[in-house]
Write a protein that holds these residues in place. Structure first.
Motif, mmCIF file in Angstrom:
data_model
loop_
_atom_site.group_PDB
_atom_site.id
_atom_site.type_symbol
_atom_site.label_atom_id
_atom_site.label_comp_id
_atom_site.label_asym_id
_atom_site.label_seq_id
_atom_site.Cartn_x
_atom_site.Cartn_y
_atom_site.Cartn_z
ATOM 1 N N ILE A 5 -12.544 -13.621 47.649
ATOM 2 C CA ILE A 5 -13.227 -12.829 48.674
ATOM 3 C C ILE A 5 -14.147 -11.846 47.962
ATOM 4 C CG2 ILE A 5 -12.909 -11.306 50.649
ATOM 5 C CD1 ILE A 5 -9.912 -12.175 50.652
ATOM 6 N N ASP A 6 -15.418 -11.860 48.304
ATOM 7 C CA ASP A 6 -16.405 -10.990 47.663
ATOM 8 C C ASP A 6 -16.602 -9.759 48.538
ATOM 9 O OD1 ASP A 6 -18.158 -10.606 45.513
ATOM 10 O OD2 ASP A 6 -19.870 -11.478 46.564
ATOM 11 N N HIS A 7 -15.691 -8.799 48.444
ATOM 12 C CA HIS A 7 -15.732 -7.676 49.382
ATOM 13 C C HIS A 7 -14.763 -6.582 48.935
ATOM 14 C CE1 HIS A 7 -16.583 -6.273 53.591
ATOM 15 N NE2 HIS A 7 -17.612 -7.056 53.402
ATOM 16 N N ILE A 85 -12.615 -8.388 33.766
ATOM 17 C CA ILE A 85 -13.709 -7.422 33.682
ATOM 18 C C ILE A 85 -15.033 -8.163 33.815
ATOM 19 C CG2 ILE A 85 -14.764 -5.602 32.278
ATOM 20 C CD1 ILE A 85 -11.784 -5.102 33.097
ATOM 21 N N LYS A 86 -15.852 -7.704 34.753
ATOM 22 C CA LYS A 86 -17.176 -8.314 34.931
ATOM 23 C C LYS A 86 -18.170 -7.604 34.012
ATOM 24 C CE LYS A 86 -18.400 -9.466 39.193
ATOM 25 N NZ LYS A 86 -18.681 -9.278 40.635
ATOM 26 N N VAL A 87 -18.823 -8.391 33.181
ATOM 27 C CA VAL A 87 -19.793 -7.828 32.241
ATOM 28 C C VAL A 87 -21.141 -8.507 32.484
ATOM 29 C CG1 VAL A 87 -20.326 -7.442 29.805
ATOM 30 C CG2 VAL A 87 -17.929 -7.616 30.535
ATOM 31 N N GLY A 109 -18.797 -13.296 32.777
ATOM 32 C CA GLY A 109 -20.206 -12.945 32.639
ATOM 33 C C GLY A 109 -20.838 -12.930 34.022
ATOM 34 N N THR A 110 -21.391 -11.786 34.394
ATOM 35 C CA THR A 110 -21.936 -11.665 35.750
ATOM 36 C C THR A 110 -23.440 -11.398 35.712
ATOM 37 O OG1 THR A 110 -21.472 -10.726 37.933
ATOM 38 C CG2 THR A 110 -21.534 -9.169 36.083
ATOM 39 N N ALA A 111 -24.040 -11.303 36.905
ATOM 40 C CA ALA A 111 -25.500 -11.137 37.037
ATOM 41 C C ALA A 111 -26.216 -12.268 36.313
ATOM 42 C CB ALA A 111 -25.949 -9.768 36.530
ATOM 43 N N PRO A 131 -23.120 -17.185 38.579
ATOM 44 C CA PRO A 131 -24.508 -17.292 39.027
ATOM 45 C C PRO A 131 -24.636 -16.761 40.454
ATOM 46 C CG PRO A 131 -23.461 -19.454 39.101
ATOM 47 C CD PRO A 131 -22.442 -18.497 38.559
ATOM 48 N N TYR A 132 -25.732 -16.049 40.731
ATOM 49 C CA TYR A 132 -25.942 -15.432 42.040
ATOM 50 C C TYR A 132 -26.814 -16.357 42.894
ATOM 51 C CZ TYR A 132 -24.164 -10.887 40.330
ATOM 52 O OH TYR A 132 -23.390 -9.861 39.848
ATOM 53 N N VAL A 133 -26.170 -17.263 43.584
ATOM 54 C CA VAL A 133 -26.860 -18.369 44.249
ATOM 55 C C VAL A 133 -27.977 -17.897 45.188
ATOM 56 C CG1 VAL A 133 -26.565 -20.330 45.828
ATOM 57 C CG2 VAL A 133 -24.848 -19.872 44.054
ATOM 58 N N ASN A 134 -27.642 -17.029 46.121
ATOM 59 C CA ASN A 134 -28.656 -16.656 47.118
ATOM 60 C C ASN A 134 -29.782 -15.807 46.523
ATOM 61 O OD1 ASN A 134 -29.139 -16.977 50.048
ATOM 62 N ND2 ASN A 134 -29.382 -14.751 49.877
ATOM 63 N N ARG A 135 -29.414 -14.957 45.568
ATOM 64 C CA ARG A 135 -30.463 -14.139 44.942
ATOM 65 C C ARG A 135 -31.430 -15.028 44.161
ATOM 66 N NH1 ARG A 135 -28.085 -8.422 42.734
ATOM 67 N NH2 ARG A 135 -26.353 -8.190 44.183
ATOM 68 N N ILE A 136 -30.909 -16.084 43.546
ATOM 69 C CA ILE A 136 -31.786 -17.026 42.824
ATOM 70 C C ILE A 136 -32.684 -17.748 43.828
ATOM 71 C CG2 ILE A 136 -31.843 -19.075 41.339
ATOM 72 C CD1 ILE A 136 -29.091 -18.130 40.196
ATOM 73 N N ALA A 166 -21.397 -17.050 42.992
ATOM 74 C CA ALA A 166 -21.377 -15.851 43.836
ATOM 75 C C ALA A 166 -22.689 -15.714 44.600
ATOM 76 C CB ALA A 166 -21.158 -14.633 42.947
ATOM 77 N N SER A 167 -22.726 -14.694 45.446
ATOM 78 C CA SER A 167 -23.914 -14.379 46.241
ATOM 79 C C SER A 167 -24.297 -15.546 47.148
ATOM 80 C CB SER A 167 -25.091 -14.011 45.319
ATOM 81 O OG SER A 167 -26.266 -13.746 46.085
ATOM 82 N N PHE A 168 -23.443 -15.780 48.148
ATOM 83 C CA PHE A 168 -23.706 -16.843 49.122
ATOM 84 C C PHE A 168 -24.110 -16.222 50.456
ATOM 85 C CE2 PHE A 168 -20.593 -18.894 46.251
ATOM 86 C CZ PHE A 168 -21.289 -20.046 45.943
ATOM 87 N N ARG A 169 -25.033 -16.879 51.137
ATOM 88 C CA ARG A 169 -25.395 -16.419 52.478
ATOM 89 C C ARG A 169 -24.967 -17.410 53.558
ATOM 90 N NH1 ARG A 169 -25.232 -12.684 50.666
ATOM 91 N NH2 ARG A 169 -26.650 -10.974 50.323
ATOM 92 N N ASN A 170 -24.642 -18.638 53.168
ATOM 93 C CA ASN A 170 -24.263 -19.600 54.204
ATOM 94 C C ASN A 170 -23.296 -20.634 53.656
ATOM 95 O OD1 ASN A 170 -25.803 -21.974 53.181
ATOM 96 N ND2 ASN A 170 -27.535 -20.601 53.525
ATOM 97 N N VAL A 185 -15.429 -20.135 43.607
ATOM 98 C CA VAL A 185 -16.531 -19.499 44.344
ATOM 99 C C VAL A 185 -16.003 -18.182 44.896
ATOM 100 C CG1 VAL A 185 -17.714 -21.643 45.019
ATOM 101 C CG2 VAL A 185 -15.929 -20.725 46.497
ATOM 102 N N THR A 186 -16.888 -17.206 45.021
ATOM 103 C CA THR A 186 -16.487 -15.963 45.677
ATOM 104 C C THR A 186 -17.434 -15.706 46.841
ATOM 105 O OG1 THR A 186 -15.886 -13.643 45.409
ATOM 106 C CG2 THR A 186 -17.765 -14.414 44.080
ATOM 107 N N VAL A 187 -16.845 -15.456 48.015
ATOM 108 C CA VAL A 187 -17.600 -15.528 49.258
ATOM 109 C C VAL A 187 -17.229 -14.343 50.156
ATOM 110 C CG1 VAL A 187 -18.136 -17.067 51.203
ATOM 111 C CG2 VAL A 187 -17.389 -18.070 49.041
HETATM 112 C C1 E4P Z 1 -20.354 -11.264 42.647
HETATM 113 O O1 E4P Z 1 -20.010 -11.446 41.486
HETATM 114 C C2 E4P Z 1 -21.665 -10.686 42.908
HETATM 115 O O2 E4P Z 1 -21.647 -9.379 42.459
HETATM 116 C C3 E4P Z 1 -21.990 -10.758 44.365
HETATM 117 O O3 E4P Z 1 -21.627 -12.006 44.890
HETATM 118 C C4 E4P Z 1 -23.465 -10.491 44.637
HETATM 119 O O4 E4P Z 1 -23.673 -10.756 45.996
HETATM 120 P P1 E4P Z 1 -24.962 -10.272 46.799
HETATM 121 O O5 E4P Z 1 -26.114 -11.051 46.278
HETATM 122 O O6 E4P Z 1 -24.627 -10.593 48.215
HETATM 123 O O7 E4P Z 1 -25.099 -8.819 46.544
#
Ligand code: E4P
Length: 225
Positions: A5-7, A85-87, A109-111, A131-136, A166-170, A185-187
């Motif tokens: 859960i991403d929250h 730890i997220k780095v 490894g994040t971002a 990987p930040y799917v929706n941001r990409i 990570a970073s899913f919108r749908n 996956v984290t959602v």
């Molecule tokens: C998780 O590791 C990310 O920090 C997170 O999913 C980013 O999500 P966002 O693009 O909705 O902010």
């Protein structure tokens, strides 16, 4: 495959945790900020909900590797030594990852926006890369494809790592990676809820109730007939 859960809203986390087969909770500084609460209060409550075996992801803020290591020690002290730890996968972050690995601290490894960032994090010993799917997608690239490329690079190199995409919108973005067999996956709760939100299914289940009540009476179940 793990589902997290991403929250950081503990009411939502408790509900989703009780309802679905979930493995953990991921946070980042922005997610913690949205809660408006003291970070270690929220994280302590999340740890209480998910127990010592649940995966908990907490990000370090320091921009220097020594600072990340010091934060990591504090985070583990406050939230339990199974916390990851997220780095951020930036140049100094990779140095931090190597230091965390030397201390036997679990990290991710994040971002991650590019395949080579993900590959390097995995090579530093990251248990997961995110990987930040929706941001990409929003940058005009294909977030699902970038995630698949990272998955392939890790798998074919024989590295002991995998995705926490990570970073899913749908739900479609999530499904594509579930089908591909990524590690995790984290959602966010609203997208998890959307996995099963379907008016036609609700109608079908309602019809079963109506038919059975027609036979045995209002409110009756298999306990009463
Ligand atoms: C998780 O590791 C990310 O920090 C997170 O999913 C980013 O999500 P966002 O693009 O909705 O902010």
């Amino acid at each position: 495959m793990k589902l997290c859960i991403d929250h950081a809203d503990t009411q939502q986390i408790r509900r989703i945790w009780e309802q679905y087969p979930v493995d953990g909770v991921s946070t980042n500084p922005s997610i913690l900020a949205k809660s408006g609460r003291a970070p270690y209060d929220v994280l302590g409550e999340i740890r209480e909900i998910i127990g010592p075996q649940g995966e908990l992801f907490v990000q370090a803020l320091s921009r220097d590797a020594e600072g990340v290591l010091a934060e990591a020690r504090r985070i583990l002290k406050e939230t339990g030594d199974t916390t990851l730890i997220k780095v951020p996968a930036v140049p100094e972050g990779f140095r931090a990852m190597k230091m965390l690995r030397a201390e036997g601290i679990r990290f991710i490894g994040t971002a991650v926006y590019t395949p080579m960032q993900g590959f390097l994090a995995a090579k530093c010993g990251a248990e997961y890369v995110a990987p930040y799917v929706n941001r990409i997608d929003n940058l005009g690239y294909d977030g699902v494809q970038v995630s698949k490329d990272i998955h392939d690079a890790i798998t074919r190199s024989g590295l002991d790592s995998g995705l926490l995409a990570a970073s899913f919108r749908n739900t479609q973005q999530v499904l594509e990676l579930v089908k591909y067999g990524v590690k995790a996956v984290t959602v966010a709760p609203d997208v998890i809820d959307a996995f099963v939100r379907n008016a036609e299914v609700e109608r079908a289940v309602g019809q079963f109730t109506d038919d059975f009540e027609g036979l045995c009476g209002a409110g009756k179940t298999m306990l009463d007939c």
